[in-house]
Design a protein around this motif. Sequence first.
Motif, PDB file in Angstrom:
ATOM      1  N   LYS A   1       0.807  -1.224   0.000  1.00 13.58           N
ATOM      2  CA  LYS A   1       0.000   0.000   0.000  1.00 13.58           C
ATOM      3  C   LYS A   1       0.840   1.274   0.000  1.00 13.58           C
ATOM      4  O   LYS A   1       0.373   2.315  -0.438  1.00 13.58           O
ATOM      5  CB  LYS A   1      -0.965  -0.012   1.175  1.00 13.58           C
ATOM      6  N   GLU A   2       2.069   1.198   0.475  1.00 13.84           N
ATOM      7  CA  GLU A   2       2.972   2.349   0.418  1.00 13.84           C
ATOM      8  C   GLU A   2       3.635   2.379  -0.952  1.00 13.84           C
ATOM      9  O   GLU A   2       4.285   1.408  -1.345  1.00 13.84           O
ATOM     10  CB  GLU A   2       4.051   2.263   1.504  1.00 13.84           C
ATOM     11  N   PRO A   3       3.507   3.484  -1.693  1.00 10.67           N
ATOM     12  CA  PRO A   3       4.138   3.518  -3.015  1.00 10.67           C
ATOM     13  C   PRO A   3       5.662   3.454  -2.901  1.00 10.67           C
ATOM     14  O   PRO A   3       6.254   4.060  -2.010  1.00 10.67           O
ATOM     15  CB  PRO A   3       3.692   4.841  -3.616  1.00 10.67           C
ATOM     16  N   GLU A   4       6.243   2.693  -3.796  1.00  7.21           N
ATOM     17  CA  GLU A   4       7.702   2.640  -3.887  1.00  7.21           C
ATOM     18  C   GLU A   4       8.223   3.954  -4.466  1.00  7.21           C
ATOM     19  O   GLU A   4       9.270   4.443  -4.069  1.00  7.21           O
ATOM     20  CB  GLU A   4       8.099   1.460  -4.765  1.00  7.21           C
ATOM     21  N   PHE A   5       7.469   4.509  -5.409  1.00  6.41           N
ATOM     22  CA  PHE A   5       7.788   5.796  -6.021  1.00  6.41           C
ATOM     23  C   PHE A   5       6.510   6.617  -6.060  1.00  6.41           C
ATOM     24  O   PHE A   5       5.507   6.184  -6.609  1.00  6.41           O
ATOM     25  CB  PHE A   5       8.325   5.615  -7.449  1.00  6.41           C
ATOM     26  N   GLN A   6       6.547   7.793  -5.470  1.00  4.91           N
ATOM     27  CA  GLN A   6       5.389   8.689  -5.465  1.00  4.91           C
ATOM     28  C   GLN A   6       5.454   9.583  -6.703  1.00  4.91           C
ATOM     29  O   GLN A   6       6.514  10.106  -7.030  1.00  4.91           O
ATOM     30  CB  GLN A   6       5.405   9.561  -4.203  1.00  4.91           C
ATOM     31  N   CYS A   7       4.343   9.732  -7.385  1.00  2.14           N
ATOM     32  CA  CYS A   7       4.253  10.608  -8.550  1.00  2.14           C
ATOM     33  C   CYS A   7       3.634  11.942  -8.133  1.00  2.14           C
ATOM     34  O   CYS A   7       2.988  12.040  -7.095  1.00  2.14           O
ATOM     35  CB  CYS A   7       3.412   9.957  -9.644  1.00  2.14           C
ATOM     36  N   THR A   8       3.812  12.948  -8.976  1.00  3.10           N
ATOM     37  CA  THR A   8       3.243  14.260  -8.680  1.00  3.10           C
ATOM     38  C   THR A   8       1.720  14.200  -8.757  1.00  3.10           C
ATOM     39  O   THR A   8       1.170  13.365  -9.461  1.00  3.10           O
ATOM     40  CB  THR A   8       3.756  15.321  -9.683  1.00  3.10           C
ATOM     41  N   PRO A   9       1.023  15.093  -8.033  1.00  2.00           N
ATOM     42  CA  PRO A   9      -0.445  15.129  -8.124  1.00  2.00           C
ATOM     43  C   PRO A   9      -0.890  15.480  -9.550  1.00  2.00           C
ATOM     44  O   PRO A   9      -0.170  16.145 -10.297  1.00  2.00           O
ATOM     45  CB  PRO A   9      -0.835  16.247  -7.151  1.00  2.00           C
ATOM     46  N   PHE A  10      -2.076  15.041  -9.908  1.00  4.76           N
ATOM     47  CA  PHE A  10      -2.614  15.299 -11.241  1.00  4.76           C
ATOM     48  C   PHE A  10      -3.033  16.755 -11.387  1.00  4.76           C
ATOM     49  O   PHE A  10      -3.673  17.314 -10.505  1.00  4.76           O
ATOM     50  CB  PHE A  10      -3.835  14.406 -11.508  1.00  4.76           C
ATOM     51  N   GLN A  11      -2.657  17.314 -12.517  1.00  8.05           N
ATOM     52  CA  GLN A  11      -3.131  18.634 -12.934  1.00  8.05           C
ATOM     53  C   GLN A  11      -3.494  18.523 -14.401  1.00  8.05           C
ATOM     54  O   GLN A  11      -2.688  18.025 -15.198  1.00  8.05           O
ATOM     55  CB  GLN A  11      -2.056  19.701 -12.741  1.00  8.05           C
ATOM     56  N   ASP A  12      -4.673  18.957 -14.742  1.00  6.98           N
ATOM     57  CA  ASP A  12      -5.159  18.860 -16.127  1.00  6.98           C
ATOM     58  C   ASP A  12      -5.050  17.446 -16.667  1.00  6.98           C
ATOM     59  O   ASP A  12      -4.672  17.229 -17.825  1.00  6.98           O
ATOM     60  CB  ASP A  12      -4.408  19.845 -17.033  1.00  6.98           C
ATOM     61  N   GLY A  13      -5.322  16.462 -15.804  1.00  8.24           N
ATOM     62  CA  GLY A  13      -5.338  15.062 -16.225  1.00  8.24           C
ATOM     63  C   GLY A  13      -3.985  14.421 -16.412  1.00  8.24           C
ATOM     64  O   GLY A  13      -3.884  13.334 -16.974  1.00  8.24           O
ATOM     65  N   LYS A  14      -2.906  15.047 -15.905  1.00 13.18           N
ATOM     66  CA  LYS A  14      -1.564  14.518 -16.137  1.00 13.18           C
ATOM     67  C   LYS A  14      -0.720  14.606 -14.868  1.00 13.18           C
ATOM     68  O   LYS A  14      -0.788  15.570 -14.118  1.00 13.18           O
ATOM     69  CB  LYS A  14      -0.896  15.323 -17.245  1.00 13.18           C
ATOM     70  N   SER A  15       0.092  13.578 -14.663  1.00  9.62           N
ATOM     71  CA  SER A  15       1.087  13.539 -13.594  1.00  9.62           C
ATOM     72  C   SER A  15       2.423  13.209 -14.247  1.00  9.62           C
ATOM     73  O   SER A  15       2.527  12.222 -14.975  1.00  9.62           O
ATOM     74  CB  SER A  15       0.723  12.470 -12.560  1.00  9.62           C
ATOM     75  N   MET A  16       3.434  14.037 -14.024  1.00  9.03           N
ATOM     76  CA  MET A  16       4.754  13.800 -14.623  1.00  9.03           C
ATOM     77  C   MET A  16       5.813  13.753 -13.525  1.00  9.03           C
ATOM     78  O   MET A  16       5.906  14.659 -12.702  1.00  9.03           O
ATOM     79  CB  MET A  16       5.097  14.910 -15.623  1.00  9.03           C
ATOM     80  N   THR A  17       6.597  12.663 -13.529  1.00  8.14           N
ATOM     81  CA  THR A  17       7.596  12.421 -12.490  1.00  8.14           C
ATOM     82  C   THR A  17       8.787  11.717 -13.116  1.00  8.14           C
ATOM     83  O   THR A  17       8.624  10.941 -14.053  1.00  8.14           O
ATOM     84  CB  THR A  17       7.012  11.507 -11.390  1.00  8.14           C
ATOM     85  N   THR A  18       9.979  11.969 -12.595  1.00  4.78           N
ATOM     86  CA  THR A  18      11.159  11.193 -12.975  1.00  4.78           C
ATOM     87  C   THR A  18      11.615  10.437 -11.740  1.00  4.78           C
ATOM     88  O   THR A  18      11.748  11.020 -10.660  1.00  4.78           O
ATOM     89  CB  THR A  18      12.283  12.099 -13.517  1.00  4.78           C
ATOM     90  N   ILE A  19      11.824   9.129 -11.896  1.00  2.00           N
ATOM     91  CA  ILE A  19      12.203   8.290 -10.760  1.00  2.00           C
ATOM     92  C   ILE A  19      13.561   7.645 -11.019  1.00  2.00           C
ATOM     93  O   ILE A  19      13.971   7.479 -12.169  1.00  2.00           O
ATOM     94  CB  ILE A  19      11.129   7.220 -10.469  1.00  2.00           C
ATOM     95  N   ASP A  20      14.241   7.296  -9.948  1.00  3.43           N
ATOM     96  CA  ASP A  20      15.551   6.653 -10.039  1.00  3.43           C
ATOM     97  C   ASP A  20      15.398   5.144 -10.123  1.00  3.43           C
ATOM     98  O   ASP A  20      15.502   4.441  -9.113  1.00  3.43           O
ATOM     99  CB  ASP A  20      16.420   7.032  -8.826  1.00  3.43           C
ATOM    100  N   VAL A  21      15.138   4.661 -11.314  1.00  4.29           N
ATOM    101  CA  VAL A  21      15.015   3.225 -11.545  1.00  4.29           C
ATOM    102  C   VAL A  21      15.290   2.965 -13.026  1.00  4.29           C
ATOM    103  O   VAL A  21      14.948   3.783 -13.875  1.00  4.29           O
ATOM    104  CB  VAL A  21      13.621   2.706 -11.121  1.00  4.29           C
ATOM    105  N   THR A  22      15.937   1.851 -13.311  1.00  4.46           N
ATOM    106  CA  THR A  22      16.187   1.459 -14.699  1.00  4.46           C
ATOM    107  C   THR A  22      15.041   0.566 -15.189  1.00  4.46           C
ATOM    108  O   THR A  22      14.243   0.085 -14.385  1.00  4.46           O
ATOM    109  CB  THR A  22      17.509   0.683 -14.834  1.00  4.46           C
ATOM    110  N   VAL A  23      14.996   0.321 -16.478  1.00  5.38           N
ATOM    111  CA  VAL A  23      13.983  -0.579 -17.036  1.00  5.38           C
ATOM    112  C   VAL A  23      14.120  -1.953 -16.396  1.00  5.38           C
ATOM    113  O   VAL A  23      13.128  -2.564 -15.993  1.00  5.38           O
ATOM    114  CB  VAL A  23      14.115  -0.693 -18.572  1.00  5.38           C
TER     115      VAL A  23
END
Length: 141
Positions: A94-116
Amino acid sequence: MKKLLLASAIAGLSVGMTTPTMAADDKYEAYQASIQERGDSGVSGTAIFDPENGRMAVVVNAENANGMSAGIHRGICRYAEDSEGAPEDFAFNKEPEFQCTPFQDGKSMTTIDVTVEELMGQPRSVAIYDGDTVVACGNIQ
């Protein structure tokens, strides 16, 4: 015949957009995951993962999600409400491993430290939540 060819071409494009795109050296360029509504929330969308220099740009587009938040979680959506009895690797944390930014205008944009490789190395999902309630979820596959 022309209409059939056009319909086939359009269908092929739509299928191609839902799968990973590959670069010439067999590395993922981007990956798209479908996020499905849970309950009758009215929230659904897509998450796009785009590798950038050992990090991952994450863009989540969702309908009806303004003011809500998103996160990348270990585990799969099937167990988002109740992980009791779930296989350990699939239990939804239930705890996110990576938190994303809150939605604004239907979009959330985040950069996280993880490889494919790290992202795809174990079951993970993208969840959209309103407060503590998961209102949409999609498995990262």
